[in-house]
Design a protein around this motif. Structure first.
Motif, mmCIF file in Angstrom:
data_model
loop_
_atom_site.group_PDB
_atom_site.id
_atom_site.type_symbol
_atom_site.label_atom_id
_atom_site.label_comp_id
_atom_site.label_asym_id
_atom_site.label_seq_id
_atom_site.Cartn_x
_atom_site.Cartn_y
_atom_site.Cartn_z
ATOM 1 N N GLU A 94 0.816 -1.257 0.166
ATOM 2 C CA GLU A 94 -0.045 -0.038 -0.018
ATOM 3 C C GLU A 94 0.847 1.197 0.074
ATOM 4 O OE1 GLU A 94 -3.382 2.093 2.905
ATOM 5 O OE2 GLU A 94 -3.149 -0.139 2.590
ATOM 6 N N CYS A 95 0.393 2.194 -0.772
ATOM 7 C CA CYS A 95 1.156 3.514 -0.803
ATOM 8 C C CYS A 95 0.093 4.713 -1.000
ATOM 9 C CB CYS A 95 2.219 3.619 -1.872
ATOM 10 S SG CYS A 95 1.599 3.477 -3.423
ATOM 11 N N TYR A 96 0.635 6.021 -0.669
ATOM 12 C CA TYR A 96 -0.318 7.163 -0.882
ATOM 13 C C TYR A 96 0.476 7.981 -1.769
ATOM 14 C CZ TYR A 96 -2.883 5.696 3.258
ATOM 15 O OH TYR A 96 -3.647 4.715 4.052
ATOM 16 N N LEU A 97 -0.384 8.561 -2.940
ATOM 17 C CA LEU A 97 0.317 9.297 -3.739
ATOM 18 C C LEU A 97 -0.473 10.833 -3.342
ATOM 19 C CD1 LEU A 97 -0.116 7.091 -7.091
ATOM 20 C CD2 LEU A 97 1.624 7.688 -5.539
ATOM 21 N N GLU A 98 0.464 11.766 -3.455
ATOM 22 C CA GLU A 98 0.261 13.226 -3.704
ATOM 23 C C GLU A 98 0.462 13.907 -4.691
ATOM 24 O OE1 GLU A 98 1.512 15.114 0.106
ATOM 25 O OE2 GLU A 98 0.462 13.618 1.292
ATOM 26 N N ALA A 99 0.234 15.044 -4.878
ATOM 27 C CA ALA A 99 0.469 16.026 -6.125
ATOM 28 C C ALA A 99 1.962 15.832 -6.440
ATOM 29 C CB ALA A 99 0.336 17.081 -5.967
ATOM 30 N N GLY A 100 2.322 15.403 -7.795
ATOM 31 C CA GLY A 100 3.851 15.255 -8.106
ATOM 32 C C GLY A 100 4.366 13.854 -7.903
#
Length: 152
Positions: free
Chosen positions: A55-61
């Motif tokens: 699992e991972c979290y993506l943010e802008a960029g």
């Protein structure tokens, strides 16, 4: 196909499963029958417990590489824009020409699954003891031949 998921704005949570966990994902075509990966019904899908979750979290960029064959579930944490960039790494004849987004199995794999489905339907004509015997022989043969590197 291999894929870069590029998060332009907003946030997403991505859950991934290795192709090696396919036996535990209750696959139907190219999708898992387990729709809620956060709260799966373990009575209905008991083998799902064995699947290793990444699992991972993506943010802008942020950019996430998702290799071909990796099953993934993407959850938007807030409104945002994401861009997927797919590319083919197998010879072009391995792909269905109408599959723009890489959601279909390679053509040889699709044909093989259709042939297997027909073979299994044919085994239904046999009494249970015979059906079991020949199905086990088919599984052994598939295991012996499953690791070919050529696509045809």
């Amino acid at each position: 196909m291999d894929n870069f998921l590029i998060q332009v704005t907003g946030k997403k949570r991505v859950v991934l499963y290795s192709p090696q966990d396919a036996p535990y994902l209750y696959l139907s075509g190219s999708k898992s029958q387990v729709l809620d990966v956060d709260n799966p019904d373990f009575e209905k899908y008991p083998l799902f417990l064995k699947a290793k979750r990444y699992e991972c979290y993506l943010e802008a960029g942020d950019v996430l590489f998702i290799p071909a064959l990796w099953f993934h579930n993407v959850i938007s944490e807030e409104f945002g824009v994401g861009v997927n960039v797919f590319w083919k790494h197998l010879p072009s004849q391995c792909y269905d020409k109408s599959d723009t987004y890489g959601n279909k199995d390679p053509t040889a794999a699709s044909r093989a699954m259709q042939i297997l489905d027909r073979a299994l339907k044919t085994l239904e004509e046999l009494p249970e003891e015979y059906r079991d015997f020949y199905a086990r022989r088919m599984v052994l043969r598939i295991q012996e031949k499953a690791y070919s590197t050529d696509c045809q």
